[in-house]
Design an enzyme around this catalytic site. Structure first.
Site, mmCIF file in Angstrom:
data_model
loop_
_atom_site.group_PDB
_atom_site.id
_atom_site.type_symbol
_atom_site.label_atom_id
_atom_site.label_comp_id
_atom_site.label_asym_id
_atom_site.label_seq_id
_atom_site.Cartn_x
_atom_site.Cartn_y
_atom_site.Cartn_z
ATOM 1 N N HIS A 225 0.685 -38.323 22.780
ATOM 2 C CA HIS A 225 2.000 -37.785 22.435
ATOM 3 C C HIS A 225 3.091 -38.804 22.763
ATOM 4 C CE1 HIS A 225 0.028 -33.933 22.014
ATOM 5 N NE2 HIS A 225 1.168 -33.319 21.757
ATOM 6 N N ASN B 124 -2.777 6.557 6.751
ATOM 7 C CA ASN B 124 -3.392 7.395 7.776
ATOM 8 C C ASN B 124 -4.024 6.528 8.862
ATOM 9 O OD1 ASN B 124 -5.851 6.463 6.727
ATOM 10 N ND2 ASN B 124 -6.155 8.285 5.483
ATOM 11 N N GLN C 299 -10.311 1.108 1.969
ATOM 12 C CA GLN C 299 -10.902 0.219 0.964
ATOM 13 C C GLN C 299 -9.830 -0.572 0.221
ATOM 14 O OE1 GLN C 299 -11.237 3.530 1.156
ATOM 15 N NE2 GLN C 299 -11.202 4.537 -0.846
ATOM 16 N N TYR D 52 0.840 -1.197 0.000
ATOM 17 C CA TYR D 52 0.000 0.000 0.000
ATOM 18 C C TYR D 52 0.875 1.248 0.000
ATOM 19 C CZ TYR D 52 -3.363 3.568 1.102
ATOM 20 O OH TYR D 52 -4.121 4.702 1.033
ATOM 21 N N HIS E 34 3.649 16.341 6.512
ATOM 22 C CA HIS E 34 2.974 15.173 5.953
ATOM 23 C C HIS E 34 1.459 15.276 6.061
ATOM 24 C CE1 HIS E 34 5.673 12.056 4.449
ATOM 25 N NE2 HIS E 34 6.558 12.434 5.341
ATOM 26 N N ASP F 272 14.095 8.746 4.723
ATOM 27 C CA ASP F 272 12.812 8.672 4.027
ATOM 28 C C ASP F 272 12.983 8.257 2.578
ATOM 29 O OD1 ASP F 272 11.241 9.375 6.183
ATOM 30 O OD2 ASP F 272 11.174 11.506 5.682
ATOM 31 N N GLU G 47 8.587 7.037 16.026
ATOM 32 C CA GLU G 47 8.911 6.436 14.732
ATOM 33 C C GLU G 47 10.331 6.830 14.332
ATOM 34 O OE1 GLU G 47 7.207 6.569 10.137
ATOM 35 O OE2 GLU G 47 6.801 8.226 11.515
ATOM 36 N N HIS G 48 10.622 8.122 14.358
ATOM 37 C CA HIS G 48 11.957 8.647 14.047
ATOM 38 C C HIS G 48 12.523 9.310 15.297
ATOM 39 C CE1 HIS G 48 9.578 9.079 10.216
ATOM 40 N NE2 HIS G 48 10.587 8.348 9.786
ATOM 41 N N GLN H 248 8.624 16.531 9.025
ATOM 42 C CA GLN H 248 7.619 15.514 9.326
ATOM 43 C C GLN H 248 6.241 16.137 9.512
ATOM 44 O OE1 GLN H 248 8.513 12.294 8.928
ATOM 45 N NE2 GLN H 248 10.433 13.311 8.364
#
Length: 435
Positions: free
Chosen positions: A420, A212, A189, A127, A263, A361, A327-328, A260
């Site tokens: 077993h 998102n 979707q 994606y 975005h 990035d 994240e960063h 950042q």
């Protein structure tokens, strides 16, 4: 944009300072994502056409990216743009190819050989977000390791532009990195389509890529459904935390926060610094640099999410950073490598003033698909192994079974699982009988 004295804040105020905007109403986000998933499952491609028109403002007649569209995309990019994509693919390929490991083979006991082999995930869905900004870099970061892993089925979904085609740079990056099938579907979707399959979009076994809050919620929902698809990691709205001391350059730090923040409106950028003076100068630089940037509407909202936290020491700064699990994580401090051992929770670390997140990035080499929302406490960034499954192989010789079998019989007895034990016993008896 607020400057806060961390030590003077109450525990509740500290929690509020680290609250991510994109997580303010997770239940409503999950409910909206579930509605979209249900619509796709019930109405197949018809739902994709309707949702694309509703959310992307374009009425499509075909979800597939055609050969003509791929050709037009290649012609739309300049030679310099093609070269930049080629360079990024090269560096990302070099870093991810080095992550491959040889099969593991260990004799754990005499006559007992255990192995581990890696095989590619059969079908992967990639994606690539394209809402407020198309991300050819994400196409590279997902497609390159999928190709190295040798995943037999590799498809990509990305939202169409208002003209009804996908972004040219995304298409060029996808094809150069080894993806031949791209579909003009975005948002939750797209996740539903790849997880369950439609008449047009093939069903995938695992989904990859950031998005998102609705995309992230959809990935989590389909991953929790046995009929859906596994997900790589919770990679949602971008975030950065910068640790800086008085040696840091305010203009550099401000640029990193804005990089950042541009975005999306719910992106978050944090500065944790030992210098109140630096915090003031960074705030001034943010305001000054914003005036020359193009994404002013987004920045007008996201800059309000910036927090400049003043702490009493670098030890405190790292405690805050590990608590937030960004994240960063940028270390714009003296002798930054010395402090690397203090990092316990971050998607990716950028050492020193000459290592902006922007390089990671796009083209440094490591993957930019990273855990957000604090999931860096337990998740790692995307890597080659995420596109592979590790399968163990066990082979016992007759003597190996004779030597280790009694251990299994005793442990099976402790658990009350006599079937077993019997599976071992019947073989040991056959060996004793010479049959």
């Amino acid at each position: 944009m607020r400057i806060l004295d961390w030590n003077s804040l109450s525990p509740a105020a500290q929690d509020a300072a680290l609250q991510r905007p994109a997580q303010r109403d997770p239940k409503a986000t999950a409910a909206a994502a579930q509605q979209i998933i249900d619509a796709v499952r019930q109405n197949d491609d018809a739902a994709l056409f309707e949702l694309t028109e509703r959310y992307d403002g374009v009425r499509l007649t075909d979800l597939n990216v055609s050969e003509q569209e791929f050709g037009a995309a290649e012609r739309a990019l300049s030679a310099a743009q093609h070269a930049a994509i080629d360079t990024a693919i090269s560096t990302v390929h070099k870093f991810h190819a080095a992550q491959g490991s040889a099969p593991l083979r260990v004799e754990t006991a005499p006559g007992v050989v255990c192995e581990r082999i890696s095989v590619p995930v059969r079908a992967v869905g990639l994606y690539v977000p394209a809402g407020s900004a198309p991300l050819p870099s994400t196409a590279i970061m997902l497609a390159v390791p999928a190709a190295i892993a040798g995943c037999p089925v590799r498809i990509m979904c990305t939202a169409p532009t208002r003209s009804g085609t996908a972004d040219p740079a995304v298409l060029v990056a996808a094809r150069k990195a080894g993806v031949e099938r791209v579909f003009k579907v975005g948002g939750a979707q797209a996740i539903a389509a790849m997880a369950y399959g439609t008449a047009t979009v093939p069903k995938c076994d695992k989904l990859f890529g950031p998005g998102n809050a609705w995309v992230t919620a959809a990935k989590l929902l389909v991953a929790n459904d046995a009929a859906g698809a596994a997900a790589d990691l919770p990679a949602g709205v971008t975030e950065v935390l910068v640790i800086a001391d008085r040696s840091a350059r305010a203009d550099f730090v401000a640029a990193d926060l804005l990089a950042q923040a541009e975005h999306s409106a719910d992106a978050q950028a944090l500065l944790v610094t030992t210098s109140a003076e630096l915090a003031q100068r960074v705030a001034e630089q943010v305001r000054r640099q914003m005036a020359s940037l193009s994404r002013t509407a987004i920045l007008a909202e996201s800059v309000a999410n910036i927090r400049l936290l003043v702490v009493d020491s670098l030890d405190t700064a790292f405690r805050v950073a590990n608590r937030y699990a960004p994240e960063h994580l940028m270390l714009e401090i003296d002798d930054s490598r010395k402090w690397l051992g203090h990092v316990t929770a971050a998607g990716a670390v950028f050492l020193g003033r000459w290592s902006p997140v922007s390089m990671g990035d796009y083209c440094s080499g490591p993957n930019h698909t990273l855990p957000t929302y604090g999931y860096a406490q337990a998740y790692s960034g995307l890597a080659l192994e995420d596109f592979q499954k590790r399968i163990t192989v066990q082979e016992l010789s007759p003597s190996g079974l004779q030597g280790l079998g009694p251990t299994a019989q005793i442990l099976a007895g402790l658990e009350g699982l006599d079937a077993h034990a019997a599976a071992v016993t019947i073989r040991l008896q056959a060996l004793e009988a010479g049959s």
